[in-house]
Design an enzyme around this catalytic site. Structure first.
Site, PDB file in Angstrom:
ATOM      1  N   LYS A 196       0.786  -1.032  -0.078  1.00 36.92           N
ATOM      2  CA  LYS A 196       0.422  -0.121  -0.183  1.00 36.92           C
ATOM      3  C   LYS A 196       0.528   0.923   0.112  1.00 36.92           C
ATOM      4  O   LYS A 196       1.958   1.378   1.057  1.00 36.92           O
ATOM      5  CB  LYS A 196      -1.521   0.082   1.552  1.00 36.92           C
ATOM      6  N   LYS A 248      -2.107  -1.883  -3.596  1.00 37.27           N
ATOM      7  CA  LYS A 248      -2.649  -0.483  -3.304  1.00 37.27           C
ATOM      8  C   LYS A 248      -2.419   0.947  -3.670  1.00 37.27           C
ATOM      9  O   LYS A 248      -1.092   1.086  -3.129  1.00 37.27           O
ATOM     10  CB  LYS A 248      -4.068  -0.548  -2.399  1.00 37.27           C
TER      11      LYS A 248
HETATM   12  C1  PBG Z   1      -7.342   2.732   5.042  1.00 36.57           C
HETATM   13  C2  PBG Z   1      -7.430   3.156   4.467  1.00 36.57           C
HETATM   14  C3  PBG Z   1      -7.649   4.240   3.055  1.00 36.57           C
HETATM   15  C4  PBG Z   1      -7.832   3.609   2.079  1.00 36.57           C
HETATM   16  C5  PBG Z   1      -8.183   2.502   2.200  1.00 36.57           C
HETATM   17  N1  PBG Z   1      -8.261   2.583   3.226  1.00 36.57           N
HETATM   18  C6  PBG Z   1      -7.075   5.290   3.570  1.00 36.57           C
HETATM   19  C7  PBG Z   1      -5.455   5.541   3.603  1.00 36.57           C
HETATM   20  O1  PBG Z   1      -4.937   4.801   3.802  1.00 36.57           O
HETATM   21  O2  PBG Z   1      -5.174   6.999   3.491  1.00 36.57           O
HETATM   22  C8  PBG Z   1      -8.514   4.785   0.721  1.00 36.57           C
HETATM   23  C9  PBG Z   1      -8.608   4.195  -0.782  1.00 36.57           C
HETATM   24  C10 PBG Z   1      -9.167   5.180  -1.082  1.00 36.57           C
HETATM   25  O3  PBG Z   1      -8.403   6.298  -1.178  1.00 36.57           O
HETATM   26  O4  PBG Z   1     -10.624   4.735  -1.868  1.00 36.57           O
HETATM   27  N2  PBG Z   1      -8.041   2.885   6.507  1.00 36.57           N
END
Ligand code: PBG
Length: 325
Positions: A196, A248
């Site tokens: 991520k 992601k």
């Molecule tokens: C954290 C989380 C995030 C997203 C999904 N889970 C946000 C982040 O890391 O700031 C982002 C998902 C998206 O942008 O569609 N719980």
């Protein structure tokens, strides 16, 4: 020109093109992320994600049933609490919004779909970080793991089939797996957000969950330039017991998806995030892109890169389109 070399021959009719297509995109490969807001009487539109709302418990149930009827393969649920604190208690509380809504959806849908839950603290903390902070204000990895373990048990009890640890703490998959097993939740699976990245494409999501974050997540999410590090994260998560691994965002990281596909012996997921959604919606609203074609092309490219499963805010709509075709 060599007259026997004519690739266009296979493109002449829709039937020929269908016969030789290399990449499939099917409704069951799509997972719909959904938001539910504590105490809400009406669904609230998320302005930077046109068409996406923060649901009430009631509208969540109805929309989830509709999405499953449209053919989506699963639902990923996020909770937006009314009250936040330093340690994100609302995430652990069985009566917290995410756990309550998981219970609602499991009661409504049973095993008809795959119910997934975000396992992270950022929606529940008043500082907006994905973990708890130490005395210096830094995210405390191991103290956070202990909270994730409790949160995991609450989500498993509430009926989630797959938990999605998304906070990028070291060791999160192993600690959560062990906590689940010890409590007898050996059948609850882990969709690990393994690679991520610290991405600007999460911008609209922060509105969606009313994030309180003021700084950034560079000390725990990954540097966008690093693919070897992504593979290291995936390898660790596989060792710790991940049932699926995820990359992601998706579209700006197709090379990472491909690289992960090549080393992973479990299914690979990719998350087409809020900013990817917002870009296409904004351009389509201006008449600059053909919305449906762009959405299907982006989803196909994520599958082509190697994702078995795609999380997308278009899941229900795209599933309906794909069933027509
Ligand atoms: C954290 C989380 C995030 C997203 C999904 N889970 C946000 C982040 O890391 O700031 C982002 C998902 C998206 O942008 O569609 N719980």
């Amino acid at each position: 020109m060599f007259p026997n070399h004519r690739p266009r021959r296979l493109r002449r009719t829709p039937a020929l093109r269908r016969l030789v297509t290399e990449t499939t995109l099917r409704p069951h490969q799509l997972v719909l992320p959904m938001f539910v807001k504590e105490g809400a009487a009406e669904p609230t539109p998320i302005l930077s994600m046109p068409g996406v709302v923060q649901h009430t418990r009631d509208t969540l149930r109805k929309a989830a049933v509709e999405a499953v009827a449209a053919g989506v393969g699963g639902i990923m649920l996020y909770g937006v609490p009314e009250v936040r604190d330093a340690v994100g208690s609302g995430g652990v509380d069985p009566d917290g919004i995410l756990n309550v809504a998981l219970r609602d959806l499991r009661a409504e849908l049973g095993d008809d779909t795959v119910l997934m839950s975000d396992l992270c603290l950022d929606e529940f903390t008043d500082h907006g970080h994905c973990g708890v902070l130490d005395a210096h204000g830094d995210v405390d990895n191991d103290a956070t793991l202990a909270v994730y373990a409790d949160m995991a048990l609450a989500q498993a009890d509430a009926g989630a089939h797959l938990l999605g640890p998304s906070g990028m703490m070291d060791g999160q998959v192993g600690v959560v797996r062990e906590a689940l097993d010890t409590a007898g939740h050996t059948d609850t699976g882990l969709l690990a957000y393994s690679a991520k990245f610290a991405s600007a494409f999460y911008g609209p999501f922060r509105e969606a969950v009313e994030s309180q974050l003021t700084g950034d997540r560079m000390t725990y999410q990954q540097d966008p330039g690093n693919v070897r590090e992504a593979l290291r994260e995936v390898t660790l998560d596989l060792t710790e017991g991940a049932d699926l691994v995820m990359v992601k965002p998706a579209l700006a990281y197709l090379d990472v998806i491909r690289a992960v596909r090549e080393i992973s012996d479990v299914p690979v997921a990719a998350y087409q995030v809020s900013g990817e959604y917002a870009m296409v919606e904004a351009a389509a609203a201006n008449g600059w892109l053909d919305r449906r074609r762009t959405v299907l092309e982006a989803l196909t490219s994520i599958r082509r890169a190697g994702a078995d499963v795609v999380l997308t805010y278009w899941a229900a709509e795209a599933a309906a389109w794909l069933r027509e075709s």
